[in-house]
Design a protein around this motif. Sequence first.
Motif, PDB file in Angstrom:
ATOM      1  N   TRP A  99     -32.012 -41.786 -35.933  1.00 57.61           N
ATOM      2  CA  TRP A  99     -32.767 -42.865 -36.585  1.00 57.61           C
ATOM      3  C   TRP A  99     -31.825 -43.823 -37.300  1.00 57.61           C
ATOM      4  N   ALA A 100     -30.899 -43.269 -38.068  1.00 60.08           N
ATOM      5  CA  ALA A 100     -29.987 -44.107 -38.849  1.00 60.08           C
ATOM      6  C   ALA A 100     -29.159 -45.003 -37.940  1.00 60.08           C
ATOM      7  N   ARG A 101     -28.673 -44.467 -36.840  1.00 63.86           N
ATOM      8  CA  ARG A 101     -27.891 -45.268 -35.898  1.00 63.86           C
ATOM      9  C   ARG A 101     -28.764 -46.316 -35.203  1.00 63.86           C
ATOM     10  N   ALA A 102     -29.985 -45.926 -34.843  1.00 65.80           N
ATOM     11  CA  ALA A 102     -30.860 -46.803 -34.064  1.00 65.80           C
ATOM     12  C   ALA A 102     -31.330 -48.018 -34.852  1.00 65.80           C
ATOM     13  N   MET A 103     -31.338 -47.933 -36.181  1.00 60.38           N
ATOM     14  CA  MET A 103     -31.806 -49.056 -36.988  1.00 60.38           C
ATOM     15  C   MET A 103     -30.955 -50.303 -36.791  1.00 60.38           C
ATOM     16  N   THR A 104     -29.687 -50.122 -36.424  1.00 63.01           N
ATOM     17  CA  THR A 104     -28.792 -51.271 -36.284  1.00 63.01           C
ATOM     18  C   THR A 104     -28.219 -51.401 -34.877  1.00 63.01           C
ATOM     19  N   ASP A 105     -28.785 -50.670 -33.927  1.00 62.51           N
ATOM     20  CA  ASP A 105     -28.273 -50.698 -32.552  1.00 62.51           C
ATOM     21  C   ASP A 105     -29.449 -50.838 -31.598  1.00 62.51           C
ATOM     22  N   ASP A 106     -29.553 -51.993 -30.936  1.00 68.29           N
ATOM     23  CA  ASP A 106     -30.703 -52.265 -30.073  1.00 68.29           C
ATOM     24  C   ASP A 106     -30.822 -51.257 -28.938  1.00 68.29           C
ATOM     25  N   ARG A 107     -29.687 -50.880 -28.355  1.00 70.06           N
ATOM     26  CA  ARG A 107     -29.735 -49.944 -27.219  1.00 70.06           C
ATOM     27  C   ARG A 107     -30.239 -48.580 -27.674  1.00 70.06           C
ATOM     28  N   LEU A 108     -29.714 -48.081 -28.790  1.00 65.71           N
ATOM     29  CA  LEU A 108     -30.160 -46.790 -29.285  1.00 65.71           C
ATOM     30  C   LEU A 108     -31.614 -46.839 -29.745  1.00 65.71           C
ATOM     31  N   ARG A 109     -32.029 -47.996 -30.284  1.00 59.47           N
ATOM     32  CA  ARG A 109     -33.426 -48.132 -30.689  1.00 59.47           C
ATOM     33  C   ARG A 109     -34.352 -48.047 -29.474  1.00 59.47           C
ATOM     34  N   ALA A 110     -33.938 -48.604 -28.350  1.00 62.29           N
ATOM     35  CA  ALA A 110     -34.736 -48.525 -27.120  1.00 62.29           C
ATOM     36  C   ALA A 110     -34.827 -47.078 -26.641  1.00 62.29           C
ATOM     37  N   VAL A 111     -33.715 -46.347 -26.737  1.00 58.96           N
ATOM     38  CA  VAL A 111     -33.716 -44.928 -26.365  1.00 58.96           C
ATOM     39  C   VAL A 111     -34.673 -44.160 -27.276  1.00 58.96           C
ATOM     40  N   HIS A 112     -34.595 -44.448 -28.556  1.00 59.10           N
ATOM     41  CA  HIS A 112     -35.454 -43.786 -29.541  1.00 59.10           C
ATOM     42  C   HIS A 112     -36.922 -44.022 -29.220  1.00 59.10           C
ATOM     43  N   GLU A 147     -31.404 -36.198 -26.748  1.00 56.34           N
ATOM     44  CA  GLU A 147     -32.076 -35.875 -25.490  1.00 56.34           C
ATOM     45  C   GLU A 147     -32.342 -34.370 -25.397  1.00 56.34           C
ATOM     46  N   GLU A 148     -31.380 -33.571 -25.829  1.00 51.24           N
ATOM     47  CA  GLU A 148     -31.551 -32.115 -25.815  1.00 51.24           C
ATOM     48  C   GLU A 148     -32.669 -31.694 -26.767  1.00 51.24           C
ATOM     49  N   VAL A 149     -32.726 -32.304 -27.943  1.00 57.32           N
ATOM     50  CA  VAL A 149     -33.781 -31.987 -28.902  1.00 57.32           C
ATOM     51  C   VAL A 149     -35.149 -32.338 -28.319  1.00 57.32           C
ATOM     52  N   VAL A 150     -35.268 -33.530 -27.734  1.00 60.87           N
ATOM     53  CA  VAL A 150     -36.552 -33.949 -27.161  1.00 60.87           C
ATOM     54  C   VAL A 150     -36.933 -33.041 -25.992  1.00 60.87           C
ATOM     55  N   ARG A 151     -35.964 -32.662 -25.174  1.00 59.87           N
ATOM     56  CA  ARG A 151     -36.246 -31.758 -24.057  1.00 59.87           C
ATOM     57  C   ARG A 151     -36.829 -30.446 -24.565  1.00 59.87           C
ATOM     58  N   ARG A 152     -36.260 -29.924 -25.639  1.00 62.30           N
ATOM     59  CA  ARG A 152     -36.779 -28.669 -26.208  1.00 62.30           C
ATOM     60  C   ARG A 152     -38.214 -28.836 -26.690  1.00 62.30           C
ATOM     61  N   VAL A 153     -38.490 -29.972 -27.326  1.00 68.49           N
ATOM     62  CA  VAL A 153     -39.850 -30.231 -27.810  1.00 68.49           C
ATOM     63  C   VAL A 153     -40.829 -30.290 -26.643  1.00 68.49           C
ATOM     64  N   LEU A 154     -40.478 -31.030 -25.605  1.00 72.41           N
ATOM     65  CA  LEU A 154     -41.400 -31.241 -24.494  1.00 72.41           C
ATOM     66  C   LEU A 154     -41.534 -30.011 -23.604  1.00 72.41           C
ATOM     67  N   GLU A 155     -40.565 -29.113 -23.670  1.00 77.23           N
ATOM     68  CA  GLU A 155     -40.630 -27.900 -22.845  1.00 77.23           C
ATOM     69  C   GLU A 155     -41.274 -26.730 -23.571  1.00 77.23           C
ATOM     70  N   ARG A 156     -41.672 -26.924 -24.826  1.00 75.94           N
ATOM     71  CA  ARG A 156     -42.351 -25.840 -25.525  1.00 75.94           C
ATOM     72  C   ARG A 156     -43.660 -25.518 -24.818  1.00 75.94           C
ATOM     73  N   PRO A 157     -43.978 -24.233 -24.704  1.00 80.51           N
ATOM     74  CA  PRO A 157     -45.212 -23.868 -24.001  1.00 80.51           C
ATOM     75  C   PRO A 157     -46.439 -24.408 -24.713  1.00 80.51           C
ATOM     76  N   ASP A 158     -47.400 -24.825 -23.948  1.00 83.05           N
ATOM     77  CA  ASP A 158     -48.647 -25.339 -24.489  1.00 83.05           C
ATOM     78  C   ASP A 158     -49.776 -24.733 -23.674  1.00 83.05           C
ATOM     79  N   THR A 159     -50.968 -24.770 -24.213  1.00 80.04           N
ATOM     80  CA  THR A 159     -52.107 -24.221 -23.494  1.00 80.04           C
ATOM     81  C   THR A 159     -52.907 -25.339 -22.858  1.00 80.04           C
ATOM     82  N   ASP A 160     -53.484 -25.069 -21.706  1.00 84.39           N
ATOM     83  CA  ASP A 160     -54.295 -26.073 -21.021  1.00 84.39           C
ATOM     84  C   ASP A 160     -55.772 -25.984 -21.410  1.00 84.39           C
ATOM     85  N   SER A 161     -56.147 -24.956 -22.157  1.00 80.45           N
ATOM     86  CA  SER A 161     -57.549 -24.796 -22.522  1.00 80.45           C
ATOM     87  C   SER A 161     -57.916 -25.780 -23.633  1.00 80.45           C
TER      88      SER A 161
END
Length: 201
Positions: free
Chosen positions: A108-121, A62-76
Amino acid sequence: MPKQVDAVRQRRTIAAAAVSVIGAAGIDGTRLRDVAAAANVTTGAVTHYFDGKDAVLEAALEEVVRRVLERPDTDSPADVRACIDISASYLPLNAESLGEWRVWLAFWARAMTDDRLRAVHRRYYSAIVERIADRVSTLRTTPPTRAEAIACADAVLAAVDGVGCRTVLEPEAWPAERQRQALSMLLLPMLTAFAAGNQEF
């Protein structure tokens, strides 16, 4: 008066520490006490906020994804080259982002065999795809349908994933410049075709 603890901030502090530890040691080599030490808290504090290693891994992702989505982007409006440059910013170009990618692949490795983690992914992937779809939509004078933009975004992310995975496995062989060049080779013809309205981009 007892010291008041901001629970949200404490969870994020621990999650950020987990990103660092997992990035260095891998999920199997990560111990909760190592995460606690990196966060400068007790192991009891980690287990208070997180129910086991998978919960810590999920928070790290979640922290990694937050960093990705909070990276500055341009609206132009962007051209193809600008879109490629923005896409390259998702790659493991330095030590910090390489650690983040290791967290992503551990999940990814955990999510391949865990339905809940796969849904989060899938939920996190959807958020990133939506962000990329917004970007590629600016390439066309006549906006694409949302389905077209999502399809293009999925293809962009697949290319980023391919280069990123190679880099995580062979970091010495894939310096930042090689990553950027490889991604450009993959995305330039595809995004050029998409921008031109080619339905088979």
